[in-house]
Design a protein around this motif. Structure first.
Motif, PDB file in Angstrom:
ATOM      1  N   THR A   1      11.023  26.783  -6.685  1.00 36.54           N
ATOM      2  CA  THR A   1      10.238  26.236  -5.556  1.00 36.54           C
ATOM      3  C   THR A   1       9.926  24.932  -5.895  1.00 36.54           C
ATOM      4  OG1 THR A   1       9.044  28.524  -5.875  1.00 36.54           O
ATOM      5  CG2 THR A   1       8.057  26.787  -4.240  1.00 36.54           C
ATOM      6  N   MET A   2       9.507  24.446  -7.346  1.00 39.82           N
ATOM      7  CA  MET A   2       9.398  23.018  -7.715  1.00 39.82           C
ATOM      8  C   MET A   2      10.676  22.371  -7.265  1.00 39.82           C
ATOM      9  SD  MET A   2       6.947  21.640  -9.949  1.00 39.82           S
ATOM     10  CE  MET A   2       6.376  22.435 -11.293  1.00 39.82           C
ATOM     11  N   MET A   3      11.897  22.648  -7.578  1.00 37.79           N
ATOM     12  CA  MET A   3      13.030  22.117  -7.424  1.00 37.79           C
ATOM     13  C   MET A   3      13.047  21.785  -5.813  1.00 37.79           C
ATOM     14  SD  MET A   3      14.978  20.998  -9.925  1.00 37.79           S
ATOM     15  CE  MET A   3      16.431  20.618  -9.100  1.00 37.79           C
ATOM     16  N   LYS A   4      12.980  22.727  -5.155  1.00 34.24           N
ATOM     17  CA  LYS A   4      12.896  22.432  -3.354  1.00 34.24           C
ATOM     18  C   LYS A   4      11.919  21.333  -3.429  1.00 34.24           C
ATOM     19  CE  LYS A   4      13.964  27.086  -2.180  1.00 34.24           C
ATOM     20  NZ  LYS A   4      13.261  28.179  -1.758  1.00 34.24           N
ATOM     21  N   VAL A   5      10.662  21.345  -3.786  1.00 27.94           N
ATOM     22  CA  VAL A   5       9.770  20.189  -3.318  1.00 27.94           C
ATOM     23  C   VAL A   5      10.340  18.736  -3.960  1.00 27.94           C
ATOM     24  CG1 VAL A   5       7.249  19.519  -3.673  1.00 27.94           C
ATOM     25  CG2 VAL A   5       7.795  21.996  -3.434  1.00 27.94           C
ATOM     26  N   LEU A   6      10.681  18.944  -5.057  1.00 32.59           N
ATOM     27  CA  LEU A   6      11.061  17.478  -5.870  1.00 32.59           C
ATOM     28  C   LEU A   6      12.335  16.968  -5.058  1.00 32.59           C
ATOM     29  CD1 LEU A   6      10.745  18.080  -9.586  1.00 32.59           C
ATOM     30  CD2 LEU A   6       9.374  17.072  -8.054  1.00 32.59           C
ATOM     31  N   THR A   7      13.154  17.973  -4.857  1.00 36.45           N
ATOM     32  CA  THR A   7      14.482  17.429  -3.905  1.00 36.45           C
ATOM     33  C   THR A   7      14.166  16.735  -2.674  1.00 36.45           C
ATOM     34  OG1 THR A   7      15.745  19.053  -4.972  1.00 36.45           O
ATOM     35  CG2 THR A   7      16.858  18.121  -3.349  1.00 36.45           C
ATOM     36  N   ARG A   8      13.435  17.579  -1.960  1.00 33.66           N
ATOM     37  CA  ARG A   8      12.717  17.126  -0.584  1.00 33.66           C
ATOM     38  C   ARG A   8      12.066  15.553  -0.740  1.00 33.66           C
ATOM     39  NH1 ARG A   8       7.793  18.474   1.398  1.00 33.66           N
ATOM     40  NH2 ARG A   8       7.449  17.231   3.375  1.00 33.66           N
ATOM     41  N   ILE A   9      11.262  15.571  -1.835  1.00 30.94           N
ATOM     42  CA  ILE A   9      10.430  14.243  -1.619  1.00 30.94           C
ATOM     43  C   ILE A   9      11.691  13.209  -2.134  1.00 30.94           C
ATOM     44  CG2 ILE A   9       8.977  12.993  -3.105  1.00 30.94           C
ATOM     45  CD1 ILE A   9       7.188  15.498  -3.514  1.00 30.94           C
TER      46      ILE A   9
ATOM     47  N   THR B   1      14.693  12.989  -1.792  1.00 31.32           N
ATOM     48  CA  THR B   1      15.703  12.905  -0.559  1.00 31.32           C
ATOM     49  C   THR B   1      14.950  11.800   0.538  1.00 31.32           C
ATOM     50  OG1 THR B   1      16.557  14.980  -0.898  1.00 31.32           O
ATOM     51  CG2 THR B   1      17.040  13.789   1.247  1.00 31.32           C
ATOM     52  N   LEU B   2      13.723  12.335   0.870  1.00 36.04           N
ATOM     53  CA  LEU B   2      12.826  11.438   1.908  1.00 36.04           C
ATOM     54  C   LEU B   2      12.697   9.859   1.592  1.00 36.04           C
ATOM     55  CD1 LEU B   2      10.286  14.141   3.258  1.00 36.04           C
ATOM     56  CD2 LEU B   2      12.030  13.062   4.432  1.00 36.04           C
ATOM     57  N   GLU B   3      12.264   9.965   0.290  1.00 39.77           N
ATOM     58  CA  GLU B   3      12.357   8.505  -0.094  1.00 39.77           C
ATOM     59  C   GLU B   3      13.450   7.575  -0.407  1.00 39.77           C
ATOM     60  OE1 GLU B   3       9.351   6.906  -1.320  1.00 39.77           O
ATOM     61  OE2 GLU B   3       8.184   8.369  -0.367  1.00 39.77           O
ATOM     62  N   ALA B   4      14.260   8.336  -0.711  1.00 39.27           N
ATOM     63  CA  ALA B   4      15.651   7.797  -0.561  1.00 39.27           C
ATOM     64  C   ALA B   4      16.092   7.215   0.750  1.00 39.27           C
ATOM     65  CB  ALA B   4      16.769   8.476  -1.341  1.00 39.27           C
ATOM     66  N   GLY B   5      15.801   8.049   1.730  1.00 33.98           N
ATOM     67  CA  GLY B   5      16.045   7.805   3.182  1.00 33.98           C
ATOM     68  C   GLY B   5      15.400   6.513   3.547  1.00 33.98           C
ATOM     69  N   LYS B   6      13.997   6.658   3.102  1.00 36.32           N
ATOM     70  CA  LYS B   6      13.038   5.474   3.505  1.00 36.32           C
ATOM     71  C   LYS B   6      13.364   4.307   2.894  1.00 36.32           C
ATOM     72  CE  LYS B   6       8.533   6.638   3.162  1.00 36.32           C
ATOM     73  NZ  LYS B   6       7.493   7.068   3.001  1.00 36.32           N
ATOM     74  N   SER B   7      14.083   4.275   1.588  1.00 31.02           N
ATOM     75  CA  SER B   7      14.033   2.870   0.978  1.00 31.02           C
ATOM     76  C   SER B   7      15.410   2.043   1.341  1.00 31.02           C
ATOM     77  CB  SER B   7      14.285   3.430  -0.453  1.00 31.02           C
ATOM     78  OG  SER B   7      15.742   3.692  -0.772  1.00 31.02           O
ATOM     79  N   CYS B   8      15.818   2.581   2.355  1.00 31.65           N
ATOM     80  CA  CYS B   8      17.064   2.006   2.941  1.00 31.65           C
ATOM     81  C   CYS B   8      17.991   1.367   1.812  1.00 31.65           C
ATOM     82  CB  CYS B   8      16.586   0.419   3.818  1.00 31.65           C
ATOM     83  SG  CYS B   8      15.436   0.881   4.904  1.00 31.65           S
ATOM     84  N   GLY B   9      18.349   2.432   0.969  1.00 35.48           N
ATOM     85  CA  GLY B   9      19.353   2.106  -0.023  1.00 35.48           C
ATOM     86  C   GLY B   9      19.122   1.661  -1.348  1.00 35.48           C
ATOM     87  N   ARG B  10      17.464   1.036  -1.214  1.00 37.59           N
ATOM     88  CA  ARG B  10      17.513   0.465  -2.600  1.00 37.59           C
ATOM     89  C   ARG B  10      17.261   1.567  -3.610  1.00 37.59           C
ATOM     90  NH1 ARG B  10      12.247  -0.910  -1.700  1.00 37.59           N
ATOM     91  NH2 ARG B  10      12.367  -0.799   0.869  1.00 37.59           N
TER      92      ARG B  10
ATOM     93  N   ARG C   1       0.612  -1.280  -0.060  1.00 35.04           N
ATOM     94  CA  ARG C   1      -0.096   0.074  -0.164  1.00 35.04           C
ATOM     95  C   ARG C   1       0.659   1.272  -0.032  1.00 35.04           C
ATOM     96  NH1 ARG C   1      -4.027  -1.840   3.648  1.00 35.04           N
ATOM     97  NH2 ARG C   1      -2.552  -0.806   5.441  1.00 35.04           N
ATOM     98  N   ASP C   2       1.929   1.094   0.929  1.00 36.60           N
ATOM     99  CA  ASP C   2       2.882   2.317   1.058  1.00 36.60           C
ATOM    100  C   ASP C   2       3.632   2.521  -0.258  1.00 36.60           C
ATOM    101  OD1 ASP C   2       2.608   3.292   3.322  1.00 36.60           O
ATOM    102  OD2 ASP C   2       4.873   2.806   3.821  1.00 36.60           O
ATOM    103  N   GLN C   3       3.975   1.441  -1.094  1.00 39.16           N
ATOM    104  CA  GLN C   3       4.658   1.674  -2.233  1.00 39.16           C
ATOM    105  C   GLN C   3       3.511   2.277  -3.331  1.00 39.16           C
ATOM    106  OE1 GLN C   3       6.299  -1.730  -3.837  1.00 39.16           O
ATOM    107  NE2 GLN C   3       7.094  -0.873  -5.501  1.00 39.16           N
ATOM    108  N   ASP C   4       2.260   1.918  -3.159  1.00 42.25           N
ATOM    109  CA  ASP C   4       1.286   2.086  -4.415  1.00 42.25           C
ATOM    110  C   ASP C   4       1.052   3.576  -4.072  1.00 42.25           C
ATOM    111  OD1 ASP C   4       1.705  -0.092  -5.426  1.00 42.25           O
ATOM    112  OD2 ASP C   4      -0.214  -0.982  -4.745  1.00 42.25           O
ATOM    113  N   GLU C   5       0.938   4.184  -2.937  1.00 41.83           N
ATOM    114  CA  GLU C   5       0.410   5.062  -2.463  1.00 41.83           C
ATOM    115  C   GLU C   5       1.029   6.516  -3.411  1.00 41.83           C
ATOM    116  OE1 GLU C   5       1.107   6.817   1.282  1.00 41.83           O
ATOM    117  OE2 GLU C   5      -0.478   8.450   1.200  1.00 41.83           O
ATOM    118  N   PRO C   6       0.177   7.386  -4.151  1.00 37.38           N
ATOM    119  CA  PRO C   6       0.801   8.304  -4.959  1.00 37.38           C
ATOM    120  C   PRO C   6       1.749   9.302  -4.097  1.00 37.38           C
ATOM    121  CG  PRO C   6      -1.566   8.301  -5.396  1.00 37.38           C
ATOM    122  CD  PRO C   6      -1.248   7.344  -4.327  1.00 37.38           C
ATOM    123  N   TRP C   7       2.655   9.804  -4.450  1.00 37.58           N
ATOM    124  CA  TRP C   7       3.636  10.846  -3.913  1.00 37.58           C
ATOM    125  C   TRP C   7       2.842  12.031  -3.568  1.00 37.58           C
ATOM    126  CZ3 TRP C   7       9.354   9.743  -5.535  1.00 37.58           C
ATOM    127  CH2 TRP C   7       9.628   8.536  -5.317  1.00 37.58           C
TER     128      TRP C   7
END
Ligand SMILES: Nc1ncnc2c1ncn2[C@@H]1O[C@H](COP(=O)(O)OP(=O)(O)OP(=O)(O)O)[C@@H](O)[C@H]1O
Length: 653
Positions: free
Chosen positions: A289-297, A299-308, A73-79
């Motif tokens: 502004t768009m770049m800031k949002v995309l970079t933040r997302i 980074t957060l997703e990369a952190g959550k994926s435990c290196g995947r 579910r987590d993976q399917d949830e739209p960002w």
């Protein structure tokens, strides 16, 4: 079974379905607590560490299954939902716009008299997100209208039989009962008049509501189809609404770049003035502004994926950003797709990343090589945008500006084809040297959603203000004439139109040798449109007033009427006399200066083209019923064809 008690059960299981709305005589799906408010809350939950699944995992029997399911579910949830903004600070919208909306909502939710606000702007620029966030912060309950689907009621009324009540889906029973009570037959339009009932009732207080507020804001983004056919019916409802309203009403209408400007159609200026509707227009999300949002997302997703998953490269983010044309929804979706493993898109991105890498490594290579690489990179980026990017249409105003302002210079994306490199030109041609173009003229015309011929017409009307040398004007006017000539023959027009618009746009760009910044210049609609309209009206009038002569409109206006204007005999009726005086003689006194030009507004789509095409069709119909694709007879042709002009038919009283 007592249906009311069923309803009660439904209420306890799905309170938002039918209790939250202030009026229970509407189908649940039409008027609901805003979906996005729920998303915001869900989002707030997702932002907290997700411990539950883990905790349950240690005790429950279906641990791994539940874990897998929740991970899926987590993976399917739209960002876009997962990272939907929760506060003003998180909104990717200009602070001033947020302030404007906030002030309006504050003023209109604190008085007993509501008000109407119209929010316009391109799709995905955060209009709805802004209203959601502000309502949350100002403690307002958002009640949103969504069009009921016409299929359900239609099928039930069509078959004329009551559907069996399903005991497992209690809330459905309530809805079915409503339909059977007659609402099934009510149109979207009559249901939409909920606006008038919304003032009557306050929200019911529910256990678990946490003392939710009574103050509400009505949000309408979806419009019943009927309003597009008859905007007057919307205006009638609004007239009645403003008389009795107690809460703010916000309409969100997204701009369409393909030509149909719904906001102008649904809320014309006179209605806005009459009903005191405030209007706030949003801009596309700024690239930074768009770049800031995309970079933040990312980074957060990369952190959550435990290196995947690794943080998306800056260059890729930039490409996604520029391909989204200020639509944050589209940009975030593209980012999510690009992060999916094993997708062709990812392969495309990887390929692009490699190309970018190659390009950056090759910086030390010779200049010519570098230029080739750059144009290759540009090509690759365009390809990429075709995958994840949004249709990058341009408003006519901006498209014209791109040609008229004639931007040139040294730039990565500068087009090299237009300008021969200076040193290669022989000295006698050195005056033809130009810096590289920063725009691709053909792409600009394509993205203006307008035919090349009409685009040239707009250029023709406006180019003079952008030139400073009379020699340049002379050359530019020659190019415009050449472009006209290329499309003059109707048999080859469809093929030559593209060449014609290339000659017109590139000709103008090249002729403008003095690249000076002229600042803001108002643009105008072509005079031709007004003249064409007048010509069409005159043709219709001439045909109906002088029907008995059986002449074409052209012969009537160029031969018969000038002749009749010379006669002193009184004519048959006043309308004929007035028309002959208007059309039959040329007055030097009546048009002392240029006709008053109609300004072109910055968000005007290529609407006029359609009007004038209709006009042309109308004109074609007037002229002997020829289809628009056929050449129309010139005056001399008509003269040749109609040698025997029988003026004797005319008798005066
Ligand atoms: N920082 C952010 N600012 C604004 N929206 C964001 C942000 N991050 C994610 N989003 C999401 O982007 C989407 C923006 O779409 P929104 O519905 O607000 O656009 P809109 O201007 O109303 O256009 P439309 O009329 O097409 O819906 C929302 O789903 C929102 O959750």
């Amino acid at each position: 079974m007592d249906k009311l008690s069923v309803g009660d059960k439904a209420a306890s299981s799905r309170p938002n379905r039918w209790v939250d709305p202030s009026f229970t005589d509407l189908p649940g799906e039409s008027f609901s607590l805003s979906r996005r408010r729920k998303v915001v809350c869900a989002n707030a939950e997702t932002k907290r560490p997700r411990k539950r699944a883990g905790e349950a995992g240690s005790s429950g029997p279906h641990t791994s299954f539940l874990l897998k399911e929740s991970a899926q579910r987590d993976q399917d949830e739209p960002w876009v939902d997962r990272y939907s903004p929760c506060s003003q600070a998180e909104l990717a919208v200009h602070k001033k716009k947020i302030e404007e909306v906030e002030n309006w909502i504050r003023v209109h939710s604190n008085t007993s008299k509501g008000g109407v606000l119209l929010l316009t702007g391109p799709s995905g620029c955060g209009k709805t997100a802004t209203v959601q966030v502000l309502s949350l912060e100002l403690d307002l309950r958002v009640q949103e209208w969504t069009n009921p689907s016409s299929q359900e009621p239609y099928s039930s009324s069509q078959h004329g039989e009551e559907k069996p009540l399903l005991s497992c889906q209690c809330h459905c029973q309530v809805r079915i009962k409503w339909r059977m009570n007659g609402l099934s037959c009510s149109s979207q339009l009559s249901q939409f008049s909920f606006l008038l009932r919304v003032n009557k009732y306050n929200c019911l207080k529910m256990v678990g509501d946490g003392g939710a507020t009574d103050r509400k804001l009505i949000l309408v983004e979806d419009f019943p189809n009927q309003f597009y056919r008859q905007p007057g019916s919307l205006h009638d409802i609004l007239r009645r609404f403003v008389k009795t309203s107690r809460c703010p009403l916000v309409f969100i209408v997204s701009d369409s770049l393909s030509g149909d400007s719904s906001s102008r159609f649904l809320f014309p200026r006179d209605i806005q003035e009459e009903l005191d509707i405030s209007s706030i227009s949003f801009n596309p999300v700024a690239p930074t502004t768009m770049m800031k949002v995309l970079t933040r997302i990312s980074t957060l997703e990369a952190g959550k994926s435990c290196g995947r998953m690794c943080v998306t490269e800056q260059t890729v983010l930039e490409t996604l950003c520029s391909g989204s044309s200020g639509d944050i929804r589209s940009a975030i979706n593209s980012l999510q797709f690009s992060s999916l493993p094993d997708t062709s898109l990812e392969k495309g991105l990887l390929r692009m990343k490699k190309d970018i890498h190659v390009t950056s490594l090759s910086k030390a290579v010779s200049r010519t090589n570098q230029r080739k690489k750059k144009s290759k990179l540009k090509k690759e980026q365009n390809e990429e945008q075709a995958i994840g990017g949004k249709d990058a249409s341009l408003f006519l105003f901006r498209a014209l500006g791109k040609i008229l302002h004639c931007k040139r210079g040294k730039h990565e994306g500068a087009e090299a084809a237009d300008c021969a490199p200076g040193p290669d030109l022989p000295s006698h041609l050195s005056h033809l040297h130009r810096e590289a173009l920063l725009v691709d003229p053909e792409l600009v015309v394509e993205r203006s959603h307008m035919s090349g011929e009409f685009f040239s017409l707009y250029l023709h009307q406006n180019y003079l203000d952008f030139f400073s040398e009379v020699e340049d004007v002379e050359r530019a006017s020659e190019y415009l004439s050449d472009a006209d000539l290329l499309t003059s023959d109707w048999t080859s027009r469809s093929t030559m139109a593209l060449y014609g618009s290339s000659v017109a746009t590139r000709g103008l760009l090249h002729s403008n040798s003095q690249q000076v910044s002229v600042g803001f210049r108002p643009l105008h609609k072509p005079n031709w449109l007004l003249v064409n309209k007048k010509h069409r009206e005159n043709s219709l009038a001439a045909q109906s007033l002088f029907r008995s002569f059986c002449l074409t409109p052209v012969s009537l206006q160029t031969e018969l009427l000038p002749y009749l204007a010379k006669l002193t005999n009184p004519l048959r009726n006043q309308a004929q006399i007035a028309f002959i005086q208007d059309v039959g003689q040329m007055s030097l006194r009546r048009f002392p200066g240029r006709l008053k030009l109609e300004a072109l507004t910055d968000k005007e789509p290529a609407q006029l083209e359609r009007d004038s095409e209709e006009e042309e069709e109308g004109q074609a119909g007037v002229e002997e019923g020829l289809p628009a694709s056929q050449p129309k007879p010139t005056t001399s042709q008509v003269l040749l064809e109609e040698e025997e002009l029988i003026i004797e038919d005319y008798t005066s009283d």
